[in-house]
Design a protein around this motif. Structure first.
Motif, mmCIF file in Angstrom:
data_model
loop_
_atom_site.group_PDB
_atom_site.id
_atom_site.type_symbol
_atom_site.label_atom_id
_atom_site.label_comp_id
_atom_site.label_asym_id
_atom_site.label_seq_id
_atom_site.Cartn_x
_atom_site.Cartn_y
_atom_site.Cartn_z
ATOM 1 N N LYS A 324 0.870 -12.673 -4.204
ATOM 2 C CA LYS A 324 0.500 -11.288 -4.536
ATOM 3 C C LYS A 324 -1.012 -11.082 -4.534
ATOM 4 N N TYR A 325 -1.756 -12.010 -5.131
ATOM 5 C CA TYR A 325 -3.192 -11.808 -5.181
ATOM 6 C C TYR A 325 -3.790 -11.847 -3.775
ATOM 7 N N THR A 326 -3.335 -12.786 -2.947
ATOM 8 C CA THR A 326 -3.838 -12.880 -1.564
ATOM 9 C C THR A 326 -3.608 -11.564 -0.830
ATOM 10 N N LEU A 327 -2.414 -10.989 -0.988
ATOM 11 C CA LEU A 327 -2.100 -9.721 -0.335
ATOM 12 C C LEU A 327 -3.011 -8.609 -0.859
ATOM 13 N N LEU A 328 -3.216 -8.582 -2.164
ATOM 14 C CA LEU A 328 -4.087 -7.563 -2.745
ATOM 15 C C LEU A 328 -5.502 -7.675 -2.198
ATOM 16 N N TYR A 329 -6.045 -8.868 -2.205
ATOM 17 C CA TYR A 329 -7.415 -9.080 -1.747
ATOM 18 C C TYR A 329 -7.582 -8.649 -0.290
ATOM 19 N N ASN A 330 -6.664 -9.054 0.556
ATOM 20 C CA ASN A 330 -6.786 -8.728 1.982
ATOM 21 C C ASN A 330 -6.600 -7.234 2.248
ATOM 22 N N LEU A 331 -5.745 -6.574 1.473
ATOM 23 C CA LEU A 331 -5.584 -5.125 1.639
ATOM 24 C C LEU A 331 -6.870 -4.395 1.269
ATOM 25 N N VAL A 332 -7.456 -4.782 0.155
ATOM 26 C CA VAL A 332 -8.652 -4.080 -0.324
ATOM 27 C C VAL A 332 -9.857 -4.359 0.561
ATOM 28 N N THR A 333 -10.078 -5.614 0.903
ATOM 29 C CA THR A 333 -11.279 -5.961 1.671
ATOM 30 C C THR A 333 -11.126 -5.668 3.160
ATOM 31 N N GLY A 334 -9.897 -5.591 3.641
ATOM 32 C CA GLY A 334 -9.691 -5.340 5.067
ATOM 33 C C GLY A 334 -9.673 -3.870 5.428
ATOM 34 N N ASN A 335 -9.838 -2.989 4.442
ATOM 35 C CA ASN A 335 -9.828 -1.550 4.683
ATOM 36 C C ASN A 335 -11.041 -0.912 4.008
ATOM 37 N N ASP A 336 -11.281 0.323 4.347
ATOM 38 C CA ASP A 336 -12.428 1.035 3.793
ATOM 39 C C ASP A 336 -12.027 1.869 2.577
ATOM 40 N N TRP A 337 -11.130 1.361 1.773
ATOM 41 C CA TRP A 337 -10.707 2.091 0.577
ATOM 42 C C TRP A 337 -11.844 2.073 -0.447
ATOM 43 N N GLU A 338 -12.188 3.231 -0.939
ATOM 44 C CA GLU A 338 -13.328 3.338 -1.846
ATOM 45 C C GLU A 338 -12.931 3.411 -3.315
ATOM 46 N N ARG A 339 -11.742 3.918 -3.604
ATOM 47 C CA ARG A 339 -11.346 4.114 -5.002
ATOM 48 C C ARG A 339 -9.872 3.774 -5.139
ATOM 49 N N VAL A 340 -9.596 2.598 -5.715
ATOM 50 C CA VAL A 340 -8.233 2.062 -5.779
ATOM 51 C C VAL A 340 -7.900 1.711 -7.231
#
Length: 478
Positions: A324-340
């Motif tokens: 789960k943490y690996t998936l979270l990290y890659n989703l956040v850092t692999g996209n330009d999401w600014e406010r999650v």
């Protein structure tokens, strides 16, 4: 003229000014009780000042008058034109004061939401009410407009202590209290009414000082801190005209009802106050409380067309708990999401997730019951201003937190209560904007999904994360 003045000041036998000039200023009649005449202050004749040493006469140039400050044009209802529209209720359709309408105009609320239209139809006539509506429907403004209208129509008592509020709003969480008070401040802007907040986790003395400085008209508080003030004799609730219980179901879940009962016993009898109760759900326990605390209440239920907003795109990833943490990290850092916002069920989970994100170079902060209140407020402001990219939170942030521009909500763990799922994903896709929710369903929490789907009335398709999303996190070198 100058020569005459020099001659006068140069006399060796000085006389009182009144005698020399025939001045019209009258001397006191009773000389025994009065101030000695001006001659006592005149230099003795034996040492007169030479005429050349006389004090020069200074003629001051008059100052230019400051230009008056521009006066803002007076506001009137003609500045707030809202055309009647079929199927919609305007705030103009209620008997609200100009001061309140001015604030509503400033906030940009032309039409009432369904819960506002229905609730105000009863409460402005003085009736108690029980309202049910999902988060983000405008119920806060519904009860605030009702409170302000009531306080404006009824003058305050002539004899009144500082710590005697006329309206009381009880909410379960500190964040919700702060949000309600912020909305109240906007709506009372032109009314002269004072709004105060009492919440735990913040300096007691600072909150006491604001109470001692001015009268409290509208008090918004969490149950525990309000009881602290009440039991110390700083707050008296015998003059409460309107009482609001917000998120009643949440207060039940959090075990606050015994404290709320103590508070209500300090207020006037239910026949002598107006009581408004709001809840996201109408359970049997909530309705039992409503029966005890209200008198002939109007019941308003707003059934949403869809339980979850159609503006929120929902995804569920089937993933092992260890990934789960690996998936979270890659989703956040692999996209330009600014406010999650990332939600987890337990405070220890929130802490671990936040610590790992920060360690791996992600600008993150946590929000849970373990975080001191002053830090929670600072964190929310940083998140609102875009200084914090990822906010990791328990369900304390699931209700009552209104922050624009949240692009994604991630359920790191699925909530144990299906309603909490709706509240969580409701943090995004607000005010007509689009948003995305992503839930991680692992071996420990995937069994929660059927009840969530039953509440939503539809299935949510499982997705398998790609190999790219599960690539190991590269540890940062210290």
């Amino acid at each position: 003229m100058l020569k005459a003045l020099k001659k006068m000041f140069g006399k060796s036998d000085a006389q009182p000014l009144a005698a020399d000039t025939g001045a019209t200023r009258a001397l006191p009649v009773d000389t025994e009780e009065s101030t000695p005449p001006a001659t006592a202050a005149v230099a003795p004749a034996a040492s007169p000042e030479p005429a050349a040493a006389a004090a020069p006469i200074i003629v001051e140039t008059p100052r230019r008058p400051r230009p008056p400050k521009p006066v803002a044009p007076a506001w009137n209802r003609a500045d707030f034109q809202v055309a009647p529209q079929e199927g919609k209720t305007r705030f103009h359709d209620f008997a609200l004061t100009d001061e309140l309408m001015h604030a509503i105009h400033d906030l940009g609320f032309p039409y009432c939401t369904p819960i506002q239209a229905q609730v105000l139809g009863y409460t402005l006539k003085g009736r108690d009410a029980i309202g049910r509506a999902q988060t983000g429907t405008g119920k806060t403004a519904a009860f605030l407009v009702s409170i302000i209208s009531q306080l404006q129509q009824t003058p305050p008592p002539k004899e009144r202590f500082m710590g005697e509020p006329r309206a009381l709003i009880i909410a379960p969480t500190r964040e919700l209290v702060v949000q309600i008070a912020k909305d109240a401040a906007g709506l009372t802007k032109y009314t002269g009414l004072n709004v105060m907040t009492f919440v735990g986790g913040m300096d007691f003395d600072k909150q006491l000082k604001q109470l001692e400085a001015r009268h409290c008209d509208i008090l918004v508080a969490t149950p525990g801190r309000l009881l602290d003030f009440n039991q110390r004799g700083e707050v008296h609730l015998d003059m409460v005209e309107v009482m609001v219980l917000d998120e009643a179901d949440r207060m039940l879940d959090m075990g606050f009802i015994p404290q709320v009962r103590q508070i209500i016993r300090q207020t006037p009898p239910k026949q002598e106050r107006q009581t408004l109760l709001f809840s996201a759900t109408f359970t049997e326990d909530v309705m039992n409380l409503a029966q005890q605390w209200t008198t002939d209440p109007a019941i308003v239920e707003i059934e949403p067309e869809n339980v979850a907003s159609e503006t929120v795109e929902q995804h569920v990833y089937a993933v092992a708990g260890s990934d789960k943490y690996t998936l979270l990290y890659n989703l956040v850092t692999g996209n330009d999401w600014e406010r999650v916002i990332v939600f987890a069920n337990r405070k220890d989970e929130v802490r671990r997730i936040e610590e790992r994100l920060v360690r791996d170079g992600v600008n993150a902060a946590q929000l849970s019951g373990d975080v001191p209140q002053h830090k929670r407020i600072k964190t929310l402001e940083g998140f609102r201003e875009g200084k914090i990219r990822v906010l990791v939170a328990t369900d304390v942030a699931g209700r009552g937190i209104h922050i624009d521009g949240i692009s994604h909500v991630i359920n790191f763990t699925l909530p144990e209560v299906p309603d909490d799922y709706v509240h969580r994903i409701g943090r995004t896709g607000r005010a007509g904007t689009s948003g995305v929710s992503i839930s991680f369903a692992g071996e420990d929490d995937s069994y929660q999904l059927p009840s969530i789907e039953a509440l939503l009335g539809r299935k949510i398709n499982f997705e398998m994360p790609s190999a790219e999303l599960l690539k190991p996190v590269e540890r940062k070198r210290s």
